[in-house]
Scaffold this motif. Structure first.
Motif, PDB file in Angstrom:
ATOM      1  N   TYR A 276     -46.722 -44.179   3.165  1.00 59.71           N
ATOM      2  CA  TYR A 276     -46.263 -43.298   2.082  1.00 59.71           C
ATOM      3  C   TYR A 276     -44.845 -43.706   1.683  1.00 59.71           C
ATOM      4  CZ  TYR A 276     -44.676 -38.965  -0.153  1.00 59.71           C
ATOM      5  OH  TYR A 276     -44.161 -38.042  -1.030  1.00 59.71           O
ATOM      6  N   LEU A 277     -44.652 -44.044   0.408  1.00 56.96           N
ATOM      7  CA  LEU A 277     -43.340 -44.495  -0.070  1.00 56.96           C
ATOM      8  C   LEU A 277     -42.521 -43.372  -0.681  1.00 56.96           C
ATOM      9  CD1 LEU A 277     -44.196 -47.946  -1.713  1.00 56.96           C
ATOM     10  CD2 LEU A 277     -43.339 -47.477   0.573  1.00 56.96           C
ATOM     11  N   GLY A 278     -43.172 -42.306  -1.081  1.00 55.85           N
ATOM     12  CA  GLY A 278     -42.450 -41.202  -1.696  1.00 55.85           C
ATOM     13  C   GLY A 278     -43.205 -40.640  -2.880  1.00 55.85           C
ATOM     14  N   SER A 279     -42.645 -39.604  -3.460  1.00 53.60           N
ATOM     15  CA  SER A 279     -43.268 -38.975  -4.629  1.00 53.60           C
ATOM     16  C   SER A 279     -42.266 -38.938  -5.773  1.00 53.60           C
ATOM     17  CB  SER A 279     -43.743 -37.554  -4.285  1.00 53.60           C
ATOM     18  OG  SER A 279     -42.634 -36.768  -3.887  1.00 53.60           O
TER      19      SER A 279
ATOM     20  N   ARG B 171     -34.234 -38.784  -4.775  1.00 56.85           N
ATOM     21  CA  ARG B 171     -33.096 -39.691  -4.909  1.00 56.85           C
ATOM     22  C   ARG B 171     -32.758 -40.034  -6.343  1.00 56.85           C
ATOM     23  NH1 ARG B 171     -36.260 -42.039  -0.851  1.00 56.85           N
ATOM     24  NH2 ARG B 171     -36.967 -43.654  -2.302  1.00 56.85           N
ATOM     25  N   GLY B 172     -33.706 -39.800  -7.252  1.00 52.16           N
ATOM     26  CA  GLY B 172     -33.453 -40.121  -8.651  1.00 52.16           C
ATOM     27  C   GLY B 172     -33.425 -41.604  -8.928  1.00 52.16           C
ATOM     28  N   THR B 173     -34.019 -42.401  -8.052  1.00 52.97           N
ATOM     29  CA  THR B 173     -34.039 -43.849  -8.232  1.00 52.97           C
ATOM     30  C   THR B 173     -35.457 -44.317  -8.516  1.00 52.97           C
ATOM     31  OG1 THR B 173     -34.329 -44.167  -5.863  1.00 52.97           O
ATOM     32  CG2 THR B 173     -32.070 -44.190  -6.705  1.00 52.97           C
ATOM     33  N   GLN B 174     -35.581 -45.501  -9.011  1.00 52.55           N
ATOM     34  CA  GLN B 174     -36.886 -46.071  -9.354  1.00 52.55           C
ATOM     35  C   GLN B 174     -37.522 -46.630  -8.094  1.00 52.55           C
ATOM     36  OE1 GLN B 174     -37.333 -48.499 -13.026  1.00 52.55           O
ATOM     37  NE2 GLN B 174     -38.082 -50.081 -11.643  1.00 52.55           N
ATOM     38  N   ILE B 175     -38.736 -46.180  -7.779  1.00 49.86           N
ATOM     39  CA  ILE B 175     -39.418 -46.654  -6.574  1.00 49.86           C
ATOM     40  C   ILE B 175     -40.623 -47.529  -6.909  1.00 49.86           C
ATOM     41  CG2 ILE B 175     -38.658 -44.746  -5.122  1.00 49.86           C
ATOM     42  CD1 ILE B 175     -41.330 -43.393  -5.579  1.00 49.86           C
TER      43      ILE B 175
END
Length: 775
Positions: free
Chosen positions: A22-25, A47-51
């Protein structure tokens, strides 16, 4: 042109182990440009970053599953997956992908996926509900319990739940709900808490245990585990731990951290042993993290106590003080016993360092003082501590015992005090005596003795043991078989007033243990035990025990004789023959009748062994002495075969003697003919006529013949043993054929036929230098 970022998704990637991580949502946006095509971009919520930024290419295989999941493979072993909250958002993204690849959105597959993606993705979807747990509220306890229970359906769900629960705040909030449920009497909620906390244990994660066993949480954990739904009433474990299980400091502990670790370890051990179910054989590793936690705590306790240069010496000093209170002594010994048990988990190097420290601090003199007291329970605890030392390094024990003898200390030696404890064991089954016998065997085992040119531990220690200790071991044996008390009425009766009555069960148990130790010595101490048995006529006393009504004791006595015969030692064989020591065996065999039992089999095996190994002295003795008594036994061919073997051997000897006589006579005839020829020649030369032989010439031939015959007949005869004034047995032997040949080779007491020939020679030299071996 960009879509509004209002489609929430969860992003997964396939790792090297072919498992989905799982990398995040975040929110997904499909960005389209006329020059570069379509990109799928996911921005993280936290985090407000591009994943994620992935271009939709015409030849990339995509698949839509269960209306909320899009999976694709960008390269070999590199899979990606997007899990949408609702089917509408998923379909909108799917339409955009199909437009780029020129596919109909109504199909769920644009191209064939890799097999790995199809096999694993279904299981991954089931973990979507574990990314965020429900809030810690009374109304949500059932939902949380169901999530924890369902996590054990697959390894992936367990890993995901453990990852989410590592949030320390969440577990603490769960445990705080215990007081809320108890205050309002919410029994169902308490059952749910039990299920949740028990499930967290079986996730088997050290990070979670660190939270559960913190000083803030551990008592609440125990409280939750009290409410087992399978019990009618909850157990009051917290009350027991806080009120009944009082912590006693035998020596004041000045280190706060050490005290905390001891408290924690005791409670965690209590949870493992009392509150958690015993794992089945299939699940024996399901609590490995809990076992590791306890192990590391114990190691830390040991190292902290070992590094304290005052704590352990104070314990030893107080134990050596005979004026201290018995309760205090019990507490000190219990602590030392537990400390020794803890030490068994250490690695060899750490254990060596610990026991070396204990030895330097004086643990062995302390044990000696304790063993000299009259408190049986205290001495039993001291034996347990002594056992840890023996099993770790018996050479250290032997070195201490030898130093005791050299110091000529007044009073008993430590090993004799331990032997006394074995003999005086009050347990009806003699469990303590059996334990001590095992320790003595370990100490006496030559396999773990040092044998170097500068330090021959074997000869030194065995010399000491047979001089100072062996007589203490055989005291019950001699007392039971003494001529003074061993009378017919004593054999047949059950004299319960006699401490060493032959038919008393406890006495028989003790004698069986002693015989087992003697059998071990016969096998491993070739010279020393042989000297002792012959000098004390010990086997005769042992075989008296074959009249016992306890079959196990009879078998023990027979086993010792079988071990002696198995050595095929001529000295032992002559001792058995001259002492007529087969008679008790034959009597026991006959008294057993035709019953097919262990005694019957053991006796037959003994005689079979003598025949198969062709032990000539014993074979001849048994046939000549007992065959008429045993010839009626026809259910086995043992004794008939012995007779056949005996006859064959007798015939062979007769033929050998005859051949020897013929060869001697032939040699004399040749010599006589040569002399006669020379004489006749001389007489003829001198003109004399021949003379008739004188009568004395025939007499000389007869005397020589009889001399050879007598020599053959008495070749293997041995003089009867003579008992000295001290009661010892002394053997004298006739000279063998070697003497007739001019060699000085009388029968020796020692047989150097074993593997340790050189060491046995050294042992014999040591004994012969000693003026006398005290009984």
């Amino acid at each position: 042109m960009a879509d509004k970022p209002n489609r929430r998704v969860k992003l997964y990637t396939l790792n090297e182990n072919k498992q989905w991580d799982y990398l995040g949502s975040g929110n997904i946006t499909s960005v389209a440009s006329e020059s570069q095509g379509l990109f799928l971009v996911v921005w993280s919520e936290s985090r407000g970053t591009q994943i994620l930024e992935s271009e939709v290419l015409p030849d990339t295989p995509y698949q839509r599953q269960k209306d909320t999941l899009i999976v694709w493979s960008e390269a070999e072993n590199h899979g990606m997956a997007l899990s949408f909250r609702d089917s509408e958002s998923c379909y909108e993204t799917w339409e955009a992908i199909c437009r780029v690849q020129g596919r109909d959105p109504s199909v769920n597959v644009t191209q064939d996926l890799l097999d790995d993606l199809e096999e694993e993705i279904d299981e991954t979807l089931e973990t979507d509900d574990l990314d965020e747990l429900p809030n810690c509220e009374l109304s949500k306890l059932k939902q949380i319990a169901n999530l924890v229970t369902s996590a054990f359906d697959s390894p992936l769900r367990r890993r995901r739940l453990a990852l989410v629960l590592e949030n320390e705040t969440y577990i603490k909030k769960l445990l705080q709900m215990l007081q809320s449920c108890e205050s309002v009497g919410y029994t169902e909620g308490l059952y749910h808490l039990h299920t949740i906390i028990k499930g967290i244990f079986f996730l088997d994660k050290t990070a979670l245990l660190d939270i559960l066993f913190s000083e803030e949480c551990i008592m609440n954990v125990i409280g939750c585990l009290e409410y087992d739904p399978a019990l009618d009433q909850p157990k009051k474990h917290r009350e027991f731990l806080t009120q009944n299980a009082n912590f006693k400091e035998v020596i004041p502990i000045t280190t706060c951290k050490l005290r905390q670790i001891i408290h924690q370890t005791y409670r965690v051990q209590y949870i493992q042993d009392i509150l958690l179910p015993t794992p089945s054989v299939l699940d024996e590793n399901c609590l490995s993290a809990l076992k590791t936690f306890i192990f590391l705590n114990k190691m830390e306790i040991i190292h902290m106590l070992q590094s304290d240069d005052k704590f352990l010496p104070q314990i030893f000093e107080q134990l050596k003080d005979k004026t201290i209170d018995n309760d205090k002594r019990h507490e000190l010994l219990f602590f030392l016993k537990e400390f020794g048990a803890f030490a068994q988990i250490l690695k060899p190097r750490s254990k060596d360092a610990l026991f070396k420290t204990l030895t330097q601090m004086g643990i062995l003199p302390t044990i000696k003082v304790i063993m000299s007291l009259d408190d049986y329970q205290v001495k039993s605890s001291a034996i347990d501590i002594f056992a840890h030392l023996v099993e770790h390094n018996p050479s250290v024990i032997r070195e201490f015992l030898l130093e005791e003898e050299q110091q000529n200390e007044k009073g008993s030696l430590l090993i004799n005090l331990i032997i006394k404890q074995m003999i005086c064991d009050t347990d009806p089954e003699k469990a303590g005596a059996l334990h001590i016998m095992g320790l003595l065997r370990f100490i006496l085992d030559p396999e773990n003795m040092i044998a170097m040119p500068q330090k021959c531990e074997r000869s030194k220690f065995l010399n000491f043991f047979y001089k100072q200790c062996m007589h203490n071991i055989i005291v019950p044996l001699l007392a039971t078989t003494s001529e003074d008390i061993f009378e017919e009425d004593h054999i047949l009766g059950d004299d319960i007033n006699n401490k060493y009555c032959l038919h008393d069960y406890q006495t028989a148990q003790l004698l069986g243990i002693i015989l087992e130790l003697l059998t071990f010595c016969v096998q491993h101490h070739t010279y020393y035990i042989k000297y002792y048995i012959l000098r004390k006529d010990l086997l005769r006393n042992v075989l008296i025990l074959m009249k016992s009504r306890h079959t196990f004791l009879v078998l023990c006595a027979l086993r010792l004789m079988r071990r002696i015969i198995g050595l095929k030692d001529e000295v032992y064989n002559r001792y058995i023959i001259e002492g007529n020591l087969f008679e008790p065996v034959v009597n026991a065999f006959l008294n057993n009748g035709t019953r097919y039992n262990m005694l019957n089999s053991a006796v037959i095996e003994l005689f079979d062994y003598i025949r198969e190994e062709n032990i000539k002295l014993l074979l001849t003795h048994v046939v000549e002495k007992f065959y008429k008594t045993l010839e009626w036994i026809d259910y086995v061919q043992t004794f008939k075969n012995m007779k056949i073997k005996y006859e064959q051997e007798k015939e062979r000897k007769s033929q050998k003697s005859l051949n020897s006589l013929q060869n001697s006579k032939r040699a004399r005839d040749v010599e006589k003919n040569e002399v006669s020829y020379k004489g006749d020649k001389e007489n003829l030369e001198e003109g004399h006529s021949g003379m008739r032989p004188m009568e004395s010439d025939f007499q000389d031939d007869y005397d020589i013949s009889m001399e050879i015959e007598n020599t053959t007949e008495n070749e293997d005869k041995v003089n009867a043993p003579k008992r000295t004034s001290s009661g010892d047995i002394k053997f004298t032997y006739s000279h063998s054929a070697g003497d007739a040949n001019g060699t000085d080779n009388p029968m020796r007491l020692v047989d150097y036929s074993d593997d340790d020939e050189e060491e046995d020679k050294e042992d014999e030299a040591t004994f012969r230098k000693r003026p006398h071996l005290n009984p």
